[in-house]
Write an enzyme that holds these catalytic residues in place. Structure first.
Site, mmCIF file in Angstrom:
data_model
loop_
_atom_site.group_PDB
_atom_site.id
_atom_site.type_symbol
_atom_site.label_atom_id
_atom_site.label_comp_id
_atom_site.label_asym_id
_atom_site.label_seq_id
_atom_site.Cartn_x
_atom_site.Cartn_y
_atom_site.Cartn_z
ATOM 1 N N GLU A 1 0.747 -0.829 -0.038
ATOM 2 C CA GLU A 1 -0.137 0.031 0.168
ATOM 3 C C GLU A 1 0.955 1.342 -0.229
ATOM 4 O OE1 GLU A 1 -2.249 -2.954 3.415
ATOM 5 O OE2 GLU A 1 0.027 -2.543 1.991
ATOM 6 N N CYS B 1 -2.411 -3.586 7.208
ATOM 7 C CA CYS B 1 -1.803 -3.507 8.938
ATOM 8 C C CYS B 1 -2.129 -2.625 9.735
ATOM 9 C CB CYS B 1 -0.700 -4.101 8.626
ATOM 10 S SG CYS B 1 0.513 -2.507 8.428
ATOM 11 N N ALA C 1 8.892 -37.599 -7.006
ATOM 12 C CA ALA C 1 9.343 -38.342 -8.413
ATOM 13 C C ALA C 1 10.017 -39.845 -8.401
ATOM 14 C CB ALA C 1 10.419 -37.832 -8.730
ATOM 15 N N SER D 1 18.893 -42.982 -8.402
ATOM 16 C CA SER D 1 18.010 -42.351 -8.712
ATOM 17 C C SER D 1 17.523 -41.652 -9.861
ATOM 18 C CB SER D 1 16.887 -41.779 -7.494
ATOM 19 O OG SER D 1 18.203 -41.211 -6.609
ATOM 20 N N TRP E 1 18.093 -39.868 -13.725
ATOM 21 C CA TRP E 1 17.459 -39.391 -13.411
ATOM 22 C C TRP E 1 16.528 -40.168 -13.903
ATOM 23 C CZ3 TRP E 1 17.786 -34.985 -10.554
ATOM 24 C CH2 TRP E 1 18.868 -34.516 -10.853
ATOM 25 N N THR F 1 17.892 -40.073 1.713
ATOM 26 C CA THR F 1 18.614 -38.906 0.472
ATOM 27 C C THR F 1 19.505 -39.016 0.482
ATOM 28 O OG1 THR F 1 15.999 -38.963 0.728
ATOM 29 C CG2 THR F 1 17.190 -37.802 -1.002
ATOM 30 N N GLU G 1 11.410 -32.900 0.395
ATOM 31 C CA GLU G 1 12.352 -33.834 -0.877
ATOM 32 C C GLU G 1 12.912 -35.711 -0.689
ATOM 33 O OE1 GLU G 1 14.333 -32.057 -4.402
ATOM 34 O OE2 GLU G 1 13.485 -29.729 -3.806
ATOM 35 N N GLY H 1 12.376 -39.026 1.300
ATOM 36 C CA GLY H 1 12.218 -40.562 0.991
ATOM 37 C C GLY H 1 11.268 -41.002 0.893
#
Length: 358
Positions: free
Chosen positions: A46, A69, A148, A162, A164, A190, A290, A292
């Site tokens: 603001e 605020c 992933a 792992s 990729w 990991t 991230e 395991g």
């Protein structure tokens, strides 16, 4: 309001643990000033917008993504500057999620004769500040669990390899996700097997050299100093079982190694609720996990995950001993398994991204 929300996103994690906020000053359909909260401790959105509008702000409309605020903190309360500018109407996205302050600015403005409207693009405005909302109400960070995996649910081959599983587009997306996070958490397995640096490769700013913070869950301090997670200028915190610390001779801060967080244990394991509480106390409002399969299982099973980002690669890995994306004990009944609400499902190159929330 849409433009103000677009501006707010630019604040990124540099404003954390404050929320991302954008603002615009408009009169007779003409944009007179715009701004966003750029850095923690700096001017709020603001103030930036009103400064750019100058004297023309008198009689104008002020659009703000979040209720201004109303109490002094690192900067004076924005509501005072709004009153001094002489705007005629204030349009808000969402009210302050802090129960102690919610609606307070609205009341001050209305008592001063300023028209107020709130709830404009409210859903989008609320999503933007989800991490802040959780942090300010509970003291805990907003937890995003990223995984992933292959089509058959594996995150590594039977020999531990792992890299990729996913393709380059998915990996670039993950680096962008890291850029919005205050800290990234992994488990010791990991850190040991993948030996990650946990950096956001696409950024070269001075802030990126120290952030995101890296959190490694290493209950009995088994990781060696040579691990890449302990190298570089990024801050690294090592979560160690509090009961184990008296048995080792490592000081609370070991230079060039890691800061140690003494965490409670529960049933012989790290108490993740205590760990998250400590991270929230350090100002971490956006935590990316991230880790395991064991770390993912524990957080999901204990109801500590707010958002999931599951990337699935079109390949099969197989193997009875290959690690799965979720380990742990597992559930005995499909009807009692946690089921996230789908937010998004889209391709990332040859891979697929599923995003959900709890």
């Amino acid at each position: 309001m849409g433009y103000a929300l677009d501006l707010a996103v630019r604040g990124g994690r540099s404003v954390s643990p404050n929320p991302q906020v954008g603002a615009c000053v408009v009169k007779n359909g003409r944009l007179l000033g715009a701004g966003y909260h750029r850095v923690f401790g700096g001017d709020h959105a603001e103030i930036c917008a009103l400064r750019e509008a100058g004297k023309e702000a008198e009689g104008a409309d002020l659009y703000v993504t979040l209720e201004p605020c109303s109490t002094p903190a690192k900067t004076p309360p924005c509501v005072d500057s709004i009153l001094a500018a002489g705007v005629s109407r204030v349009v808000l996205g969402v009210l302050d999620p802090n129960p102690r302050h919610a609606g307070r600015a609205l009341k001050i403005l209305e008592e001063a004769g300023i028209e107020t409207v709130h709830g404009i693009q409210g859903d989008r405005a609320a999503r933007l500040i989800e991490p802040f909302s959780k942090w300010i109400r509970t003291g805990l960070p907003f937890v995003t669990l990223k995984m992933a995996q292959s089509l058959d649910g594996k995150i590594a081959c039977f020999n531990g390899r792992s890299r990729w599983i996913t393709g380059p587009e998915a990996r670039r997306w993950v680096h962008e996700l890291r850029k919005t996070s205050d800290a990234i958490l992994v488990g010791k397995n990991t850190a040991k097997l993948d030996n990650p640096r946990l950096r956001a490769e696409l950024s070269r700013s001075a802030l990126q050299e120290t952030k995101p913070w890296r959190i490694v869950v290493d209950p009995r301090m088994e990781l060696q100093p040579g691990c890449r997670i302990f190298q570089g200028r990024q801050i690294t915190l090592r979560a160690v079982e509090k009961s184990y610390l008296p048995k080792c001779a490592v000081p609370k801060r070991a230079s060039g190694f890691a800061n140690i967080l003494a965490v409670k244990s529960r049933r012989g394991r790290i108490d993740f609720k205590d760990l998250l509480s400590q991270l929230g106390g350090l100002g971490i409002s956006k935590l990316l996990v991230e880790g395991g399969g064991e770390t993912a299982w524990t957080l999901l099973h204990e109801g500590l995950v707010d958002r999931i980002c599951w990337i699935v690669a079109p390949k099969f890995i197989g193997g009875r001993s290959a690690v799965s994306s979720l380990e742990g004990d597992g559930y005995s009944n499909p009807n009692t398994c946690p089921s996230p609400r789908t937010l998004n499902c889209r391709p990332l190159g040859s891979d697929w991204l599923f995003e959900g929330s709890f």
